[in-house]
Design a protein around this motif. Sequence first.
Motif, PDB file in Angstrom:
ATOM      1  N   SER A  32     -21.554  17.559  20.544  1.00 34.03           N
ATOM      2  CA  SER A  32     -21.287  16.256  21.162  1.00 34.03           C
ATOM      3  C   SER A  32     -20.631  16.507  22.512  1.00 34.03           C
TER       4      SER A  32
ATOM      5  N   MET B  25     -17.621  15.502  25.066  1.00 33.78           N
ATOM      6  CA  MET B  25     -16.293  14.893  25.151  1.00 33.78           C
ATOM      7  C   MET B  25     -16.106  14.373  26.573  1.00 33.78           C
TER       8      MET B  25
ATOM      9  N   HIS C 236     -12.979  14.797  29.621  1.00 34.71           N
ATOM     10  CA  HIS C 236     -12.314  16.087  29.514  1.00 34.71           C
ATOM     11  C   HIS C 236     -12.951  17.072  30.496  1.00 34.71           C
TER      12      HIS C 236
ATOM     13  N   CYS D  57     -18.802  20.036  22.948  1.00 32.90           N
ATOM     14  CA  CYS D  57     -18.111  20.560  21.775  1.00 32.90           C
ATOM     15  C   CYS D  57     -19.157  20.892  20.706  1.00 32.90           C
TER      16      CYS D  57
ATOM     17  N   TYR E 194     -16.612  25.538  22.803  1.00 37.72           N
ATOM     18  CA  TYR E 194     -16.663  24.629  23.944  1.00 37.72           C
ATOM     19  C   TYR E 194     -17.453  25.230  25.103  1.00 37.72           C
TER      20      TYR E 194
END
Length: 461
Positions: free
Chosen positions: A332, A334, A337, A350, A379
Amino acid sequence: RLVSLSLSLGSIGPLACSHLLVISPSMPPRHLKRKRVASNSNGSNMPGASTVDKNGLEFDVKMGDLFKTTADVIAFAVDERLHGPMRTVLTNIVGAQTFEDAFTKATAAHKRTVMQGEILPLDLTAQSAIPIKYAILVCRPLAPHLKMAYKSILQFTINKNLGVVAVPGLGCGGSDVCSTVSSAKLSDVIKEWQGGFKGVPKQLTVVDLNDKVVNNFKATFGMGGCVSASPSKGKNSRPAPPVGNSNATPEQIVRAATIRPINVEDINCSVCMDSLREGDMEVVQLTLCGHQIHFDCFLAYLTNANRRSCWICGGFFASPMGNMPPGTMTHSVMAGHSLPGHSDSNGVICIEYSFRGGVQGPQHPRPGVAFSGTRRSAYLPNNAAGQLVLRLLEKAFECKLTFAVGDSVTSGAQNTVVWNNVHHKTSMHGGPQAYGYPDPGYLDRLTEELASLGITQALLG
């Protein structure tokens, strides 16, 4: 200041020790200028007057011995167990206790198994037998590992702010990699590092006791010479391997990847070491690269070694397939960020991995024994480079390469799902020491790691 990097190309597989290459990644080979070489009274080569181009890069090709070379760092290839003739020579020179102390310290710092193409630097600053500070062991590099290995050696040199470095011509000593491939990989590294670093080595010299290797490196770097013939000449630009099938039998894979050769070569089989021409065993030839082997030996190699890459050049003749247990991979984005060092990213990708426990099968270390599952997060920056790496990681997961069943080096847990040497960033911050960002070059290194496993853009379609 001038910093040099020497290359050793041996006569026993990738492991022997009599050849040197001194390199600097500051300019591509087409801009190199030759140094004149004079011979001393005993026939060894001595540098003569040199020509330095506008970027200060000197280049030379000459004969030499790794362990008679003055250098801050030497590097050489070892086998998968981190043994080999050059390790033995070094141990005899510096002393068994000095070597074992440095080796034990290095393996403890590495914290996991050293994989093919990876390096293990040994701190030898305490010894005075030879004028070196570090010795780098390179775990048996095949063709797909060469760029990663050359880059790692150079990066270690830069990180330690060291001057002269002696590095092996990886894989060129025997049948693992021909010197045209190794020199081409080194050439690629030099080109890609042009202008990329400040204060990198500025001198490049090839020093080798093998005339064929010297000739091929001269040809690659535009210093005359000509490329010597080899079985895989002209085959270095390879098509994508066929899509792997986890249900395909070894015989089906071999038949799909080979043809019956028109002319059987007068060489020994790489597995059984018997002559290919003598006897009545069937001989097959890889369509990918032209290397030949007994059909039955190919089956044994594929079954026992569990590799889908050529035993000589490392080219993948089929999509790789590991033995990772069933699990899931999701991702997904984020929003809002960011990762240090990637200000151009639009959020953070992520990745979530999840595995349940189960019972180990015949392909695992302890068949019939239960293993525990795990959940992991990783990440990537949500930019073009990060999205490409994500696709490569998805392909690696599809090929069952990302995890394995084994024992955890970090926690000590046995019979559990562990990382399978595909390095992920499990933290968004903290730098490399915390498996996080910033870490310049991480995405490039990960791409090289995946390529060494056979996961390239060619498989993405």
